[in-house]
Design a protein around this motif. Structure first.
Motif, PDB file in Angstrom:
ATOM      1  N   GLU A   1       0.862  -1.301  -0.056  1.00  0.00           N
ATOM      2  CA  GLU A   1       0.089  -0.113   0.127  1.00  0.00           C
ATOM      3  C   GLU A   1       0.953   1.466  -0.046  1.00  0.00           C
ATOM      4  N   ASN A   2       2.002   1.205   0.792  1.00  0.00           N
ATOM      5  CA  ASN A   2       2.947   2.474   0.655  1.00  0.00           C
ATOM      6  C   ASN A   2       3.434   2.628  -0.473  1.00  0.00           C
ATOM      7  N   ALA A   3       3.720   1.582  -1.227  1.00  0.00           N
ATOM      8  CA  ALA A   3       4.444   1.692  -2.377  1.00  0.00           C
ATOM      9  C   ALA A   3       3.690   2.074  -3.481  1.00  0.00           C
ATOM     10  N   ALA A   4       2.234   1.584  -3.569  1.00  0.00           N
ATOM     11  CA  ALA A   4       1.313   1.863  -4.477  1.00  0.00           C
ATOM     12  C   ALA A   4       0.811   3.428  -4.207  1.00  0.00           C
ATOM     13  N   GLU A   5       0.879   3.887  -3.013  1.00  0.00           N
ATOM     14  CA  GLU A   5       0.639   5.522  -2.770  1.00  0.00           C
ATOM     15  C   GLU A   5       1.633   6.252  -3.099  1.00  0.00           C
ATOM     16  N   THR A   6       2.896   5.706  -2.865  1.00  0.00           N
ATOM     17  CA  THR A   6       4.086   6.607  -3.428  1.00  0.00           C
ATOM     18  C   THR A   6       3.912   6.712  -5.033  1.00  0.00           C
ATOM     19  N   GLN A   7       3.830   5.667  -5.702  1.00  0.00           N
ATOM     20  CA  GLN A   7       3.736   5.679  -7.159  1.00  0.00           C
ATOM     21  C   GLN A   7       2.553   6.580  -7.690  1.00  0.00           C
ATOM     22  N   SER A   8       1.394   6.640  -6.888  1.00  0.00           N
ATOM     23  CA  SER A   8       0.296   7.522  -7.087  1.00  0.00           C
ATOM     24  C   SER A   8       0.639   9.004  -6.886  1.00  0.00           C
ATOM     25  N   ILE A   9       1.507   9.195  -5.970  1.00  0.00           N
ATOM     26  CA  ILE A   9       1.774  10.530  -5.607  1.00  0.00           C
ATOM     27  C   ILE A   9       2.848  11.101  -6.947  1.00  0.00           C
ATOM     28  N   VAL A  10       3.727  10.160  -7.359  1.00  0.00           N
ATOM     29  CA  VAL A  10       4.670  10.563  -8.085  1.00  0.00           C
ATOM     30  C   VAL A  10       4.042  10.752  -9.662  1.00  0.00           C
ATOM     31  N   MET A  11       2.919   9.816  -9.842  1.00  0.00           N
ATOM     32  CA  MET A  11       2.118   9.999 -11.222  1.00  0.00           C
ATOM     33  C   MET A  11       1.410  11.401 -10.783  1.00  0.00           C
ATOM     34  N   GLN A  12       0.917  11.703 -10.017  1.00  0.00           N
ATOM     35  CA  GLN A  12       0.022  13.050  -9.734  1.00  0.00           C
ATOM     36  C   GLN A  12       1.064  13.995  -9.808  1.00  0.00           C
ATOM     37  N   ASN A  13       2.255  14.146  -9.351  1.00  0.00           N
ATOM     38  CA  ASN A  13       3.082  15.241  -9.428  1.00  0.00           C
ATOM     39  C   ASN A  13       3.526  15.205 -10.844  1.00  0.00           C
TER      40      ASN A  13
ATOM     41  N   GLY B   1      -6.847   7.742  -6.749  1.00  0.00           N
ATOM     42  CA  GLY B   1      -7.220   8.636  -7.756  1.00  0.00           C
ATOM     43  C   GLY B   1      -6.079   9.390  -8.410  1.00  0.00           C
ATOM     44  N   LEU B   2      -6.263   9.829  -9.680  1.00  0.00           N
ATOM     45  CA  LEU B   2      -5.352  10.776 -10.469  1.00  0.00           C
ATOM     46  C   LEU B   2      -6.145  12.122 -10.800  1.00  0.00           C
TER      47      LEU B   2
ATOM     48  N   ILE C   1      -6.675  15.281 -12.791  1.00  0.00           N
ATOM     49  CA  ILE C   1      -6.420  15.867 -14.068  1.00  0.00           C
ATOM     50  C   ILE C   1      -7.269  16.836 -14.316  1.00  0.00           C
ATOM     51  N   GLY C   2      -6.930  18.140 -13.812  1.00  0.00           N
ATOM     52  CA  GLY C   2      -7.792  19.486 -13.982  1.00  0.00           C
ATOM     53  C   GLY C   2      -8.813  19.458 -12.804  1.00  0.00           C
ATOM     54  N   ASP C   3     -10.053  19.250 -13.080  1.00  0.00           N
ATOM     55  CA  ASP C   3     -11.128  19.156 -12.067  1.00  0.00           C
ATOM     56  C   ASP C   3     -11.780  17.764 -12.243  1.00  0.00           C
ATOM     57  N   THR C   4     -11.095  16.975 -12.782  1.00  0.00           N
ATOM     58  CA  THR C   4     -11.817  15.456 -13.101  1.00  0.00           C
ATOM     59  C   THR C   4     -10.838  14.531 -12.597  1.00  0.00           C
ATOM     60  N   ASP C   5     -11.253  13.386 -11.642  1.00  0.00           N
ATOM     61  CA  ASP C   5     -10.418  12.273 -11.149  1.00  0.00           C
ATOM     62  C   ASP C   5     -10.673  11.095 -12.135  1.00  0.00           C
ATOM     63  N   TRP C   6      -9.273  10.512 -12.519  1.00  0.00           N
ATOM     64  CA  TRP C   6      -9.204   9.034 -13.195  1.00  0.00           C
ATOM     65  C   TRP C   6      -9.223   8.423 -11.902  1.00  0.00           C
ATOM     66  N   GLN C   7      -9.597   7.057 -12.133  1.00  0.00           N
ATOM     67  CA  GLN C   7      -9.548   6.081 -10.803  1.00  0.00           C
ATOM     68  C   GLN C   7      -8.128   5.456 -11.066  1.00  0.00           C
ATOM     69  N   VAL C   8      -7.609   5.131 -10.078  1.00  0.00           N
ATOM     70  CA  VAL C   8      -6.272   4.401 -10.035  1.00  0.00           C
ATOM     71  C   VAL C   8      -6.340   3.058  -9.321  1.00  0.00           C
ATOM     72  N   ARG C   9      -6.110   1.944  -9.820  1.00  0.00           N
ATOM     73  CA  ARG C   9      -5.881   0.660  -8.985  1.00  0.00           C
ATOM     74  C   ARG C   9      -4.544   0.205  -9.074  1.00  0.00           C
ATOM     75  N   ALA C  10      -4.060  -0.294  -8.123  1.00  0.00           N
ATOM     76  CA  ALA C  10      -2.717  -0.981  -8.025  1.00  0.00           C
ATOM     77  C   ALA C  10      -2.834  -2.388  -7.597  1.00  0.00           C
ATOM     78  N   VAL C  11      -2.150  -3.569  -8.136  1.00  0.00           N
ATOM     79  CA  VAL C  11      -1.832  -4.710  -7.543  1.00  0.00           C
ATOM     80  C   VAL C  11      -0.554  -5.096  -7.494  1.00  0.00           C
ATOM     81  N   PRO C  12      -0.148  -5.870  -6.945  1.00  0.00           N
ATOM     82  CA  PRO C  12       1.118  -6.656  -6.870  1.00  0.00           C
ATOM     83  C   PRO C  12       1.465  -7.420  -8.130  1.00  0.00           C
ATOM     84  N   THR C  13       2.675  -6.945  -8.689  1.00  0.00           N
ATOM     85  CA  THR C  13       2.989  -7.542  -9.908  1.00  0.00           C
ATOM     86  C   THR C  13       3.210  -9.132  -9.686  1.00  0.00           C
ATOM     87  N   ALA C  14       2.646  -9.879 -10.421  1.00  0.00           N
ATOM     88  CA  ALA C  14       2.745 -11.446 -10.210  1.00  0.00           C
ATOM     89  C   ALA C  14       4.551 -11.912 -10.239  1.00  0.00           C
TER      90      ALA C  14
END
Length: 809
Positions: A61-73, A314-315, A317-330
């Motif tokens: 969850e921390n790795a996924a949240e970190t990647q979400s923050i990086v993507m948002q930035n 969520g991601l 973009i402007g005033d709209t939220d795209w949905q983000v889902r993360a899963v552990p890589t097999a």
């Protein structure tokens, strides 16, 4: 013999039981140890399995949240580039050319893959349509016309009130995208209106009507509204009236997301899917496939993702939220495998040693997790550009110090810093130079403070310092402020440029000036405002008089609003005379405020406030209408002169207001003189020139007021259609005892004659000054010698207007 044989079976059974009991007694410790070891192994393995699952979940969850923050930035950085384009349009006085747009946007997105194209959609009225189509054709866009959506194709747009077509674009000039009116595309029209009315960046998922061969769906359309420079955006009506166009960017979302992940070194242990925004048109979520998937082998649909371990976010973009889902890589590092539990079970009797080793490894893993979490927290409280703490950290530390202060902690000071002339660097050298300058400023500020002080960047060119632990907090803060002011005023060396700026500093001391965050920040801001008003590059410590001044200013502003609403303003008139004949040629309209408590208030006490608050617009309209109405009843040879504020020139309907005042009063335009100060000419030169030509076109005379006190650029006299120059009264006061004043006035008169302009001298108070001005060739004179400003009721329009009035004065 027979008896002995009969007893042998019983003896054998007893011997067997004895042997079994002996073996049990002999191996009892081993069996017990084995049983206990096996029990502990099973219990330990089960406990470790549960722990592994929990730790793996936290790490994932921390790795996924970190990647979400990086993507948002990363996404925010792309959008900030579009906002930089808006800044280009809103800060330009002359307008942005096609080549400037292409050059600027090309440099902005030079190393930013994922951007399909950037465009500029100007607001074009029905009357401007042909002009814009011709301009685009002249720029090399062959056959340019404004087009509207018709089914799946585009046709020439029918006549309408206004359009928002693609006028500039990074596409080749042969692209069919040019001229496409976004207002004719329903979903794009909706997002344009949303961005305009909310003064916000808007985004939608869209298809392309002019695709590149290698472009892929889905695509994201980002809209950034651009408003007229200096206009109001307070209400929806203001935004609709003052919108000038939109900067649009179309992104290839999969390519953009992949570029961000590659650039930031995203962990392959987490697979990320980005789904389109949920809205009323979304029928089913389970079968929804992602717009972007980082791993093809990972679950794709939302339903498949939800069945296993996943993280949702969520991601924006402007005033709209795209949905983000993360899963552990097999097969990745974050997929739970229970290896440690198997190892514990295998070790068995070595449980203690194995468990100790495992706990040692687990402690190391926990420490890594803690360090990663701490790093995420540091990034959230750090300014990326300068590396300094940001506003969030500053406010949190301020709250801590206030709490400690209540428990008897140290006193402390807050220093609010605002860089002087930083905007000039940004505007002239570009944002890259501005960012480099901010980093250099941060380095100098760090060299001036102690390790125990808090230095933060609040945003833009604003910095703040918390200084604590000083015996004499007031003396220490002033010494620090003086040191900082000296450091920042020294030149900065940027590549190819030597830059000089300054800093204004406001200081508030706790608990003398407050004991909570809001009070201290407000009072430090008041002190900062005083420093900037005092001439900049200085520092000020807050005192109670500043709050009193602010309260008095707010009271005066409220009274002024009431005065405008209740018609407590009066227009007084001061005559100006023909220097050659001594005849009265007209009056200048001057506003006065008759306050119900304070009496008659002169304009120098409220005009500046009116300009700062925007009240000058209704006030100026009142003066214009009253002056025209009064002048309509005067003899036809008398003119009326009205001053226009630079703020009024920013109003789009100013020409209509002037025409309405003339029409309603019946005053001939040839009898109205508009006085303009040189500051009006410094901004929006082309627009203001066109506006003045319109005034000239209906017969209104134009005068350049207070000539000699501003920039006094001779180019203004040749570029703008003035009829008259008004020499400032500061030259008249020194006329009789400073020969240089006579030389300056003589030069102005000679220059005006060569440009076929008249000259008026303001502030004439003595006959000696008047005679000298006549000798120098001045055409008109105005001042107390001929009469003070008076209400219309006190002016004698039919009496003698030359010598008798001067004698009375």
């Amino acid at each position: 013999m027979g008896d002995r044989d009969q007893n042998d079976p019983g003896r054998s059974r007893k011997t067997g039981r004895w042997r079994v009991a002996t073996l049990l007694g002999l191996y009892r410790p081993a069996l017990v140890a084995s049983a206990v070891g096996l029990l502990f192994s099973l219990a330990g393995a089960a406990a470790v399995a549960r722990w592994e699952d929990r730790v793996n979940k936290i790490e994932f969850e921390n790795a996924a949240e970190t990647q979400s923050i990086v993507m948002q930035n990363g996404m925010n950085e792309y959008i900030s580039r579009l906002v930089a384009l808006r800044t280009l349009f809103e800060s330009s006085n002359e307008g942005v050319t096609r080549s400037e747009f292409e050059t600027f946007s090309g440099r902005l997105f030079e190393r930013y893959p994922g951007l399909l194209r950037v465009g500029w959609l100007p607001r074009i009225s029905r009357k401007e349509r042909a002009e814009y189509e011709a301009a685009a054709t002249a720029d090399g866009v062959s056959g340019y016309r404004i087009k509207a959506l018709d089914g799946k194709g585009f046709v020439t747009a029918p006549q309408g009130e206004e359009y928002f077509p693609v006028f500039y674009s990074t596409q080749p000039k042969t692209s069919p995208v040019y001229g496409m009116d976004y207002m004719s595309v329903p979903d794009r029209k909706a997002v344009l209106e949303r961005a305009r009315d909310n003064d916000d960046i808007a985004a939608i998922r869209t298809e392309l009507y002019a695709r590149n061969e290698d472009s892929k769906l889905p695509n994201v359309l980002v809209i950034v509204p651009v408003y007229a420079k200096g206009t109001s955006r307070e209400t929806i009506a203001d935004r609709r009236r003052n919108i000038t166009g939109f900067v649009v960017g179309i992104f290839d979302l999969p390519l953009l997301m992949q570029a961000i992940r590659v650039r930031t070194g995203a962990s392959p242990a987490v697979s990320v899917n980005v789904y389109q925004p949920f809205d009323a048109r979304t029928i089913s979520l389970d079968g929804m496939l992602p717009d972007y998937a980082s791993a093809a082998a990972a679950p794709q649909s939302i339903g498949d993702v939800a069945r296993g371990r996943h993280w949702s976010g969520g991601l924006r973009i402007g005033d709209t939220d795209w949905q983000v889902r993360a899963v552990p890589t097999a097969g990745g590092a974050l997929e739970t495998s229970y290896d440690r539990a198997g190892a514990v079970l295998t070790v068995g009797m070595l449980l203690t040693l194995s468990l100790s080793t495992y706990l040692m490894l687990a402690s190391r893993n926990s420490r890594r997790l803690s360090l990663a979490n701490r790093r995420v927290l540091e990034l959230a409280q750090t300014d990326v550009l300068t590396g300094l703490p940001n506003r969030a950290f500053f406010l949190a530390r301020l709250d801590e110090l206030n709490s400690q202060l209540k428990d008897g902690g140290w006193t402390f000071s807050i220093l609010m810093l605002d860089l002087d002339r930083f905007k000039n660097v940004n505007d002239s050298l570009g944002h890259g130079a501005g960012d480099a300058l901010l980093r250099l400023v941060a380095q100098r500020l760090k060299s001036a403070v102690r390790s125990t002080d808090v230095l933060a960047r609040l945003g833009g060119d604003e910095f703040a310092i918390i200084q604590e632990g000083c015996d004499d907090q007031r003396a220490a803060s002033t010494e620090l402020a003086a040191r900082i002011a000296k450091l920042v005023s020294e030149p900065f060396l940027l590549p190819g440029h030597r830059v000089e700026i300054g800093t204004s500093i406001g200081i508030a001391i706790a608990p003398d000036h407050g004991s909570d965050q809001e009070q201290l920040l407000k009072k430090a801001d008041l002190a900062l405002y005083r420093s900037k008003s005092a001439g900049r590059n200085c520092f000020t410590i807050y005192d109670e008089a500043m709050s009193a001044e602010l309260e008095a200013r707010n009271t005066l502003e409220g009274d002024l609003r009431d005065a405008i609403a209740r018609c407590q303003l009066e227009v007084h008139y001061q005559p100006f005379m023909d220097a050659g004949t001594g005849a009265r040629r007209g009056f200048e309209a001057l506003v006065r405020w008759r306050h119900p408590v304070r009496g008659l208030i002169p304009p120098d006490q409220f005009i500046a406030l009116a300009e700062e608050t925007g009240l000058i617009v209704p006030l100026g309209e009142f003066v214009l209408r009253r002056a025209c109405a009064d002048a309509a009843s005067w003899p036809s040879d008398l003119m009326v002169a009205v001053n226009l504020s630079p703020i009024q020139f920013k109003e789009a309907d100013l020409f209509d207001v002037i025409c309405a005042a003339l029409h309603d009063s019946g005053l001939s335009p040839q009898r109205l003189e508009i006085e303009i100060t040189e500051s009006v000419l410094l901004e929006r030169g082309a627009e203001n020139h066109a506006f003045m030509e319109r005034l000239k076109g209906i017969g209104i005379e134009l005068a350049l007021d207070d000539f000699g006190t501003g920039y006094s650029s001779l180019s203004y006299l040749t570029a703008f259609p003035f009829d008259k120059i008004k020499i400032d009264k500061s030259f008249i006061r020194s006329l009789t005892h400073q020969p240089r004043s006579s030389a300056i006035i003589s030069s102005i008169v000679t220059l005006a004659r060569g440009l076929d302009m008249a000259v008026t001298a303001e502030g004439v108070e003595t006959s000696e000054e008047f005679e000298r001005l006549k000798a120098l060739g001045v055409n008109f004179a105005q001042g107390y010698l001929f009469g003070r400003p008076r209400p219309i009721a006190e002016i004698e329009l039919d009496g003698p207007s030359s010598r008798s009035q001067r004698d009375a004065a």
